[in-house]
Scaffold this motif. Structure first.
Motif, mmCIF file in Angstrom:
data_model
loop_
_atom_site.group_PDB
_atom_site.id
_atom_site.type_symbol
_atom_site.label_atom_id
_atom_site.label_comp_id
_atom_site.label_asym_id
_atom_site.label_seq_id
_atom_site.Cartn_x
_atom_site.Cartn_y
_atom_site.Cartn_z
ATOM 1 N N GLU A 87 23.656 86.889 40.485
ATOM 2 C CA GLU A 87 22.459 86.824 40.863
ATOM 3 C C GLU A 87 21.745 85.540 42.639
ATOM 4 O O GLU A 87 23.125 84.313 42.405
ATOM 5 N N GLU A 93 28.155 77.792 35.667
ATOM 6 C CA GLU A 93 27.559 76.730 35.475
ATOM 7 C C GLU A 93 27.609 76.975 33.203
ATOM 8 O O GLU A 93 27.409 75.700 32.595
ATOM 9 N N THR A 151 26.641 81.438 40.106
ATOM 10 C CA THR A 151 25.959 80.311 39.549
ATOM 11 C C THR A 151 26.038 79.549 37.921
ATOM 12 O O THR A 151 26.915 79.067 37.578
ATOM 13 N N ASP A 152 24.981 81.324 37.201
ATOM 14 C CA ASP A 152 24.988 80.712 35.818
ATOM 15 C C ASP A 152 26.117 81.159 35.192
ATOM 16 O O ASP A 152 26.456 80.319 34.062
ATOM 17 N N HIS A 211 15.314 77.702 39.161
ATOM 18 C CA HIS A 211 15.747 78.276 39.502
ATOM 19 C C HIS A 211 15.876 77.951 40.841
ATOM 20 O O HIS A 211 15.791 78.063 42.096
HETATM 21 ZN ZN LIG Z 1 20.848 79.627 37.918
#
Ligand SMILES: [Zn+2]
Length: 254
Positions: free
Chosen positions: A32, A46, A42-43, A159
């Motif tokens: 997203e 991470e 990014t998620d 976010h």
């Molecule tokens: Zn994120």
């Protein structure tokens, strides 16, 4: 690159056959938009970093953990109008998790940790349903809920904010745009009192809440803050993995 014995995508069957893995870790992320300055993955980045670092610490303490490849898609039902955001519905996630559980169960893996890295994902109800018929002990945690946010960061958000930006500045600085190119991550407030007090809930209509997709200003993010946070989170989760690896699940309560 030398294969790390606790990262499944790096190891071969020779290693797997010889190792008595008992805890599998499944990072589950999302694809997203993250304000203007962070990558769509990014998620995923991470969650992989947290899974790998906590597994490393746990492994070195003797826990037989193994990190599965991350699931890259999360629940983004309220962001479908944002270009290239990919949604996976909760009902699809339930089927995917059920398949993972069934596979591991047939192979004698005893415990599974779903390591959540995206606020729109929620595995609790899925796990309640799967656990009633499963021999594997299934658990979930959201790594970003470990510890106290205010101990590490100055501006709140949830976010593409100061935390996520600091995380990425430390781990993948080449993927982060200069912060003067980031949006301010300003979020509109919802009008009804019950929502403000957080005892009533409804999913946020993302593009009505924020214009740059961020929630929380990233301007005070630094790589140093990211480093401190990641090492704290990883140590906490590593401790959890060690305890989980050692415990007899038939004797969980005192
Ligand atoms: Zn994120």
């Amino acid at each position: 690159m030398k294969p790390r014995p606790y990262i499944l995508k790096e190891i071969n069957f020779k290693t797997v056959k010889e190792t008595n893995y008992n805890v599998a870790i499944l990072p589950w992320a999302a694809t997203e938009a993250h304000n203007l300055h962070l990558p769509y993955g990014t998620d995923i980045y991470e969650s992989d970093v947290i899974a790998e670092q906590s597994a490393k610490i746990a492994w070195e303490k003797g826990a037989k953990v193994v990190v599965l490849p991350a699931i890259p898609y999360g629940v983004n039902t309220q962001q479908m109008d944002i270009k290239l955001t990919i949604n996976m519905n909760p009902s699809t996630q339930a089927l995917v998790l059920s398949d993972v559980v069934e596979s591991l169960q047939k192979q004698g893996i005893e415990k599974l940790v779903v390591l959540n890295g995206h606020g729109g994902n929620n595995f609790k109800q899925i796990i309640r349903e799967l656990q009633k018929d499963s021999k594997i002990f299934i658990t979930t945690l959201a790594w970003y809920e470990v510890g106290n946010y205010d101990d590490f960061f100055e501006i709140r958000g949830d976010h593409a904010h100061e935390m996520e930006t600091s995380f990425m500045l430390h781990s993948f600085p080449e993927l982060v745009l200069p912060l003067d190119e980031a949006g301010v991550g300003e979020a509109k407030n919802i009008k009804i009192k019950g929502f403000k007090e957080k005892w009533a809930w409804a999913p946020r209509e993302w593009t009505k809440v924020t214009t740059d997709t961020g929630i929380g200003n990233p301007k005070l993010a630094t790589a140093e803050k990211g480093k401190k946070y990641i090492s704290f989170i990883s140590a906490e989760i590593a401790q959890f993995l060690v305890e989980l690896s050692e415990i007899d699940v038939s004797k969980m309560y005192v």
